[in-house]
Design a protein around this motif. Sequence first.
Motif, PDB file in Angstrom:
ATOM      1  N   GLN A 112      66.792  31.407  30.755  1.00  0.00           N
ATOM      2  CA  GLN A 112      65.163  31.536  30.150  1.00  0.00           C
ATOM      3  C   GLN A 112      64.864  29.883  29.562  1.00  0.00           C
ATOM      4  N   ARG A 113      63.701  29.584  29.966  1.00  0.00           N
ATOM      5  CA  ARG A 113      63.095  28.387  29.612  1.00  0.00           C
ATOM      6  C   ARG A 113      61.900  28.605  28.565  1.00  0.00           C
ATOM      7  N   LEU A 114      61.711  27.631  27.735  1.00  0.00           N
ATOM      8  CA  LEU A 114      60.595  27.852  26.614  1.00  0.00           C
ATOM      9  C   LEU A 114      59.641  26.585  27.084  1.00  0.00           C
ATOM     10  N   THR A 115      58.195  27.016  26.716  1.00  0.00           N
ATOM     11  CA  THR A 115      57.373  25.938  26.705  1.00  0.00           C
ATOM     12  C   THR A 115      57.514  25.193  25.441  1.00  0.00           C
ATOM     13  N   THR A 116      56.740  24.175  25.578  1.00  0.00           N
ATOM     14  CA  THR A 116      56.654  23.331  24.281  1.00  0.00           C
ATOM     15  C   THR A 116      56.076  24.084  23.342  1.00  0.00           C
ATOM     16  N   ARG A 117      55.055  24.745  23.256  1.00  0.00           N
ATOM     17  CA  ARG A 117      54.432  25.519  22.309  1.00  0.00           C
ATOM     18  C   ARG A 117      55.639  26.903  21.791  1.00  0.00           C
ATOM     19  N   GLU A 118      56.116  27.378  22.877  1.00  0.00           N
ATOM     20  CA  GLU A 118      57.023  28.308  22.312  1.00  0.00           C
ATOM     21  C   GLU A 118      58.330  27.875  21.646  1.00  0.00           C
ATOM     22  N   ALA A 119      58.929  26.776  22.091  1.00  0.00           N
ATOM     23  CA  ALA A 119      59.697  25.975  21.265  1.00  0.00           C
ATOM     24  C   ALA A 119      59.420  25.556  19.937  1.00  0.00           C
ATOM     25  N   ALA A 120      58.425  25.135  19.907  1.00  0.00           N
ATOM     26  CA  ALA A 120      57.708  24.711  18.334  1.00  0.00           C
ATOM     27  C   ALA A 120      57.525  25.798  17.542  1.00  0.00           C
ATOM     28  N   GLU A 121      57.270  26.970  17.998  1.00  0.00           N
ATOM     29  CA  GLU A 121      57.268  28.195  17.119  1.00  0.00           C
ATOM     30  C   GLU A 121      58.443  28.648  16.660  1.00  0.00           C
ATOM     31  N   ARG A 122      59.247  28.645  17.856  1.00  0.00           N
ATOM     32  CA  ARG A 122      60.604  28.881  17.436  1.00  0.00           C
ATOM     33  C   ARG A 122      61.433  28.261  16.394  1.00  0.00           C
ATOM     34  N   LEU A 123      61.086  27.008  16.282  1.00  0.00           N
ATOM     35  CA  LEU A 123      61.636  26.029  15.617  1.00  0.00           C
ATOM     36  C   LEU A 123      60.933  25.722  14.204  1.00  0.00           C
ATOM     37  N   GLY A 124      59.454  26.267  14.151  1.00  0.00           N
ATOM     38  CA  GLY A 124      58.908  26.309  12.885  1.00  0.00           C
ATOM     39  C   GLY A 124      58.392  24.890  12.662  1.00  0.00           C
ATOM     40  N   VAL A 125      58.045  24.298  13.975  1.00  0.00           N
ATOM     41  CA  VAL A 125      57.725  22.798  13.703  1.00  0.00           C
ATOM     42  C   VAL A 125      56.220  22.508  14.419  1.00  0.00           C
ATOM     43  N   LYS A 126      55.691  21.404  14.435  1.00  0.00           N
ATOM     44  CA  LYS A 126      54.547  21.125  15.330  1.00  0.00           C
ATOM     45  C   LYS A 126      54.950  20.816  16.640  1.00  0.00           C
ATOM     46  N   PRO A 127      54.186  20.912  17.817  1.00  0.00           N
ATOM     47  CA  PRO A 127      54.721  20.394  19.117  1.00  0.00           C
ATOM     48  C   PRO A 127      55.231  18.982  19.207  1.00  0.00           C
ATOM     49  N   GLU A 128      54.663  17.987  18.465  1.00  0.00           N
ATOM     50  CA  GLU A 128      54.843  16.678  18.710  1.00  0.00           C
ATOM     51  C   GLU A 128      56.302  16.405  18.020  1.00  0.00           C
TER      52      GLU A 128
END
Length: 407
Positions: free
Chosen positions: A5-21
């Motif tokens: 399973q791979r996450l997009t940048t947006r999905e990873a940011a949401e899971r981490l609770g941070v901004k995409p940058e």
Amino acid sequence: MTEEQRLTTREAAERLGVKPETVYAYVSRGQLSSRRGPGSRGSTFDAKEVDALVRRSRRDSASGGNGELSVRTRITLIDKDRYFFRGVDAAELARNYSYEEVAEWLWTGVLRPGIRFTAPRDVTEAARRAVDALPPHSAPTDRLRVAAVAAAASDPLRFDLSEAAVLATARTLIPTLVTALPLAGTAHHGEGPLAERLWPRLTVQPPDAASLRVLDLALALLIDHDLAASTLAVRVAASARAHPYAAVSAGLGVLEGPLHGAASGLAHRMLAEVIERGSAAPVVADHLRTGRRVPGLGHRIYPGEDPRAQALFAALEDVEQAAPALAAARDVITTTARHTELYANVDLALSVLTVTTGMPAEAGETVFAVARTAGWIAHTLEEYEERPLRMRPSGQYTGPRPPQPLP
């Protein structure tokens, strides 16, 4: 979750609770690895690696910068005058789904329409026998704690802390707690909604559809409310890897404190007195004269009206016999507003239901405890994913400096 399973940048940011940058900052610091697929313009991230970083971040932030304990959670968010279960408006969930359905959503993030919680007969009978042995004047939390202990003793697999086992425990423990309570009215047989099974344990009055809907709504609204005192106790127990029955018992123990679980009973007694005396003015005056706060008003989290109270008041409008108690509650709010602007909280709204239906003053505490058990289980599951014994703050010693002479 599969290994691929791979996450997009947006999905990873949401899971981490941070901004995409910030995600890319993690990559540059070597905390995350990224991969660009063939023909793809964006990077993807390994879901397991992202989740591992989430867990590390939780451990790093377990102690807040102001010295207070801080716990990252995916369960409940309170934001100004609303609260959310897994990102979904909790009041909307409660208005549209039953208590059991909302509980399943809180535990798993999956909605299971029509689900009903049931318990094996031998477990419910063991819990009922244990509760029946208590003195008649025992409080609701006494009975619920004893029922939880009896259910635990009947379960030889209680030390299995896997997610599947804990969920199975939750789905049987909650109906066991309800069934173990003594009957006040005529029991409804079958495996209907939990509110229908709880009702005859709260009042001798037969239920009508509108009143049952309010009780079910109250249960769903009260499932969780972030890290209340009882919920924190549950997470401490789960951090020590106590089994779910013991974690729930910890929550029930804290709930019995007069500053946590007794508020609805105080609101019930005040509302009954307002109805008896015909006006809120002398009742409010008595509270203020003796230095007591007016129960059912104000909330340390919500600047305005408690959203749980809003939802319950709206539903109570459909209960014809609730009109006098609703009028009394509004009288309390209006009278107090002359002195200071305080809004209704869930205890005042719940007391309208308990007064209207002839329930005892402690009925609100019973509803609260049964409802919150589902939230405690959600926090138990979440805490089992964390490092064991992390809930261990350091004491700040203020006693005599050693060495002291031997006494």
